[in-house]
Structure formats: structure tokens, C-alpha cells
Design a protein around this motif. Structure first.
Motif, PDB file in Angstrom:
ATOM      1  N   LEU A  44      13.560 -38.485 -13.628  1.00 25.97           N
ATOM      2  CA  LEU A  44      14.889 -38.745 -13.508  1.00 25.97           C
ATOM      3  C   LEU A  44      15.144 -38.912 -11.950  1.00 25.97           C
ATOM      4  O   LEU A  44      16.267 -38.771 -12.126  1.00 25.97           O
ATOM      5  N   GLN A  45      14.163 -38.376 -11.539  1.00 25.38           N
ATOM      6  CA  GLN A  45      14.364 -37.974  -9.965  1.00 25.38           C
ATOM      7  C   GLN A  45      14.997 -39.155  -9.420  1.00 25.38           C
ATOM      8  O   GLN A  45      15.158 -39.877  -8.777  1.00 25.38           O
ATOM      9  N   GLU A  46      13.671 -40.034 -10.187  1.00 21.16           N
ATOM     10  CA  GLU A  46      13.857 -41.818  -9.669  1.00 21.16           C
ATOM     11  C   GLU A  46      14.581 -42.670  -9.848  1.00 21.16           C
ATOM     12  O   GLU A  46      15.532 -42.975  -9.297  1.00 21.16           O
ATOM     13  N   GLU A  47      15.038 -42.183 -11.405  1.00 19.13           N
ATOM     14  CA  GLU A  47      16.648 -43.076 -11.872  1.00 19.13           C
ATOM     15  C   GLU A  47      17.795 -42.497 -11.305  1.00 19.13           C
ATOM     16  O   GLU A  47      18.424 -42.476 -10.926  1.00 19.13           O
ATOM     17  N   TYR A  48      17.925 -41.009 -10.807  1.00 18.11           N
ATOM     18  CA  TYR A  48      18.867 -40.553 -10.821  1.00 18.11           C
ATOM     19  C   TYR A  48      19.239 -39.651  -9.419  1.00 18.11           C
ATOM     20  O   TYR A  48      19.300 -38.204  -9.251  1.00 18.11           O
ATOM     21  N   PRO A  49      18.679 -40.347  -8.631  1.00 11.15           N
ATOM     22  CA  PRO A  49      18.063 -39.329  -6.791  1.00 11.15           C
ATOM     23  C   PRO A  49      19.432 -38.614  -6.509  1.00 11.15           C
ATOM     24  O   PRO A  49      19.119 -37.634  -5.926  1.00 11.15           O
ATOM     25  N   ASP A  50      20.806 -38.799  -6.768  1.00 16.63           N
ATOM     26  CA  ASP A  50      21.930 -38.116  -6.465  1.00 16.63           C
ATOM     27  C   ASP A  50      21.961 -37.012  -7.253  1.00 16.63           C
ATOM     28  O   ASP A  50      23.440 -36.059  -7.097  1.00 16.63           O
ATOM     29  N   ASN A  51      21.365 -36.625  -8.755  1.00 19.58           N
ATOM     30  CA  ASN A  51      21.904 -36.293  -9.487  1.00 19.58           C
ATOM     31  C   ASN A  51      20.836 -35.167 -10.193  1.00 19.58           C
ATOM     32  O   ASN A  51      21.643 -34.492 -10.668  1.00 19.58           O
ATOM     33  N   PHE A  52      20.118 -35.487  -9.710  1.00 15.51           N
ATOM     34  CA  PHE A  52      18.279 -34.574  -9.928  1.00 15.51           C
ATOM     35  C   PHE A  52      17.216 -34.459  -8.996  1.00 15.51           C
ATOM     36  O   PHE A  52      17.092 -35.464  -8.442  1.00 15.51           O
ATOM     37  N   ARG A  53      17.079 -33.188  -9.057  1.00 12.03           N
ATOM     38  CA  ARG A  53      16.117 -32.692  -8.980  1.00 12.03           C
ATOM     39  C   ARG A  53      15.029 -31.885  -9.218  1.00 12.03           C
ATOM     40  O   ARG A  53      14.805 -31.430  -9.894  1.00 12.03           O
ATOM     41  N   TYR A  54      13.991 -32.174  -8.988  1.00 15.32           N
ATOM     42  CA  TYR A  54      12.446 -31.576  -9.408  1.00 15.32           C
ATOM     43  C   TYR A  54      11.862 -30.940  -8.488  1.00 15.32           C
ATOM     44  O   TYR A  54      11.357 -31.519  -7.916  1.00 15.32           O
ATOM     45  N   THR A  55      11.739 -29.917  -8.582  1.00 18.38           N
ATOM     46  CA  THR A  55      10.968 -28.988  -7.862  1.00 18.38           C
ATOM     47  C   THR A  55      10.103 -28.665  -9.149  1.00 18.38           C
ATOM     48  O   THR A  55       9.769 -27.774  -9.733  1.00 18.38           O
ATOM     49  N   VAL A  56       8.560 -28.214  -8.386  1.00 15.05           N
ATOM     50  CA  VAL A  56       6.923 -27.615  -9.210  1.00 15.05           C
ATOM     51  C   VAL A  56       7.336 -26.191  -8.649  1.00 15.05           C
ATOM     52  O   VAL A  56       7.680 -26.416  -7.282  1.00 15.05           O
ATOM     53  N   ALA A  57       6.879 -25.157  -9.647  1.00 15.30           N
ATOM     54  CA  ALA A  57       5.673 -24.248  -8.944  1.00 15.30           C
ATOM     55  C   ALA A  57       4.571 -24.098  -9.140  1.00 15.30           C
ATOM     56  O   ALA A  57       3.950 -24.205 -10.782  1.00 15.30           O
ATOM     57  N   LEU A  58       3.764 -24.501  -8.358  1.00 13.27           N
ATOM     58  CA  LEU A  58       2.604 -24.892  -9.225  1.00 13.27           C
ATOM     59  C   LEU A  58       1.185 -23.581  -8.195  1.00 13.27           C
ATOM     60  O   LEU A  58       0.872 -23.691  -7.490  1.00 13.27           O
ATOM     61  N   SER A  59       0.941 -22.453 -10.181  1.00 14.42           N
ATOM     62  CA  SER A  59       0.532 -21.071  -9.091  1.00 14.42           C
ATOM     63  C   SER A  59      -0.753 -21.236  -8.591  1.00 14.42           C
ATOM     64  O   SER A  59      -1.425 -20.750  -7.944  1.00 14.42           O
ATOM     65  N   ARG A  60      -1.938 -22.491  -8.863  1.00 10.64           N
ATOM     66  CA  ARG A  60      -2.834 -22.221  -8.637  1.00 10.64           C
ATOM     67  C   ARG A  60      -3.288 -23.526  -7.154  1.00 10.64           C
ATOM     68  O   ARG A  60      -4.183 -23.497  -6.785  1.00 10.64           O
ATOM     69  N   GLU A  61      -1.674 -24.361  -6.881  1.00  3.37           N
ATOM     70  CA  GLU A  61      -2.496 -24.962  -6.196  1.00  3.37           C
ATOM     71  C   GLU A  61      -1.494 -25.218  -4.699  1.00  3.37           C
ATOM     72  O   GLU A  61      -1.524 -25.664  -3.585  1.00  3.37           O
ATOM     73  N   GLN A  62      -0.425 -24.375  -5.200  1.00  8.05           N
ATOM     74  CA  GLN A  62       0.889 -24.448  -3.863  1.00  8.05           C
ATOM     75  C   GLN A  62       1.159 -22.377  -3.365  1.00  8.05           C
ATOM     76  O   GLN A  62       0.504 -21.553  -4.024  1.00  8.05           O
ATOM     77  N   LYS A  63       1.693 -21.932  -2.025  1.00  9.90           N
ATOM     78  CA  LYS A  63       1.359 -21.136  -2.161  1.00  9.90           C
ATOM     79  C   LYS A  63       2.913 -20.949  -1.224  1.00  9.90           C
ATOM     80  O   LYS A  63       3.569 -21.676  -1.050  1.00  9.90           O
TER      81      LYS A  63
END
Length: 138
Positions: A44-63
Motif C-alpha cells: 500500500l505504501q508504494e501504491e498509495y504514497p499520499d494515503n498510507f504510511r507503513y511504520t515498523v517497530a522491530l524490538s530486536r533490531e531497532q532502538k
């Protein structure tokens, strides 16, 4: 593989996405590793960049900002003002996963509400009464 949980904020049907404003659809899945997202990641992020944001929370990889593990509540805090604006405009918040994630999320939501001069208990009561707050935990 979903050993954590996820928060989905107002994910409308794909057919409606082209008609929505920029911030009307946000998804914040929580997974422990990025490889578990590959099969689930939406286009959806690629198809609808003006309408959708995909944000991740990766507990073992991100701080998070404090150098600890990244959890959903950290992302909610980052986007707190926007989350409350969307919810107060009729959006929906979905939480599903381990029940242990909810205390941290609720604490963060209370902090964000206070920053905006809102009474958290009244705000949550309103969202629940409007059918906007959805929690499925085990």
C-alpha cells in the motif's frame, strides 16, 4: 510469525485509499525481526504514497530514543499528535497480540493526551463509546 502485537490505525479498504488524505491510514506492526515482515508487508505504501504510511517497530533490531528496544508505544509517542488528530476525526485504533503490551501502550497514550491538554480517561471513554478503540489480546 507474530510473537508481539500490532497497532493498526484506521486501515480502510484498499478501494478507498485513493480518496483519502495523506495521514488517514497508518499501520504500525510490531515484530521482533524484519524477516518476519517480508511476507506480511503491504504494498500500500508504494501504491498509495499520499494515503498510507507503513511504520515498523522491530524490538530486536531497532532502538527507541532512549536506546532501548523499539515497541509500539515508542512509535505511538513519535506520532502521538497525529494519532490523536486521526482518532478525534473518527479514526480507529486496533491492538492485537500479547496482553503484556497494553500497559506500556496505555501509559504512552495517557502521556500524549496530557501533552495535548486532554483527559485520557474521558478521551478513551469517548473512543470506546464510539466503537473506535479495538483491543484483542491474549
Amino acid at each position: 510469525e507474530t510473537d508481539g502485537g500490532s497497532a493498526h490505525h484506521h486501515i480502510p479498504p484498499q478501494s478507498l485509499l485513493p480518496h483519502l488524505s495523506r495521514t488517514e491510514a497508518t499501520q504500525i506492526p510490531r515484530r521482533t525481526k524484519s524477516n518476519s515482515l517480508r511476507a506480511n508487508k503491504k504494498n500500500l505504501q508504494e501504491e498509495y504514497p499520499d494515503n498510507f504510511r507503513y511504520t515498523v517497530a522491530l524490538s530486536r533490531e531497532q532502538k527507541n530514543k532512549k536506546g532501548g528496544k523499539m515497541y509500539i508505544q515508542d512509535r505511538v509517542a513519535e506520532h502521538g499528535k497525529e494519532v490523536f488528530e486521526l482518532m478525534n476525526a473518527g479514526g480507529h485504533m486496533y491492538f492485537c497480540g500479547l496482553k503484556g503490551m497494553m500497559p506500556g501502550i496505555l501509559e504512552t497514550m495517557q502521556e500524549v493526551a496530557a501533552e495535548q491538554g486532554l483527559d485520557w480517561d474521558e478521551t478513551l471513554k469517548k473512543w470506546k463509546g464510539n466503537g473506535q478503540w479495538h483491543v484483542e489480546v491474549y
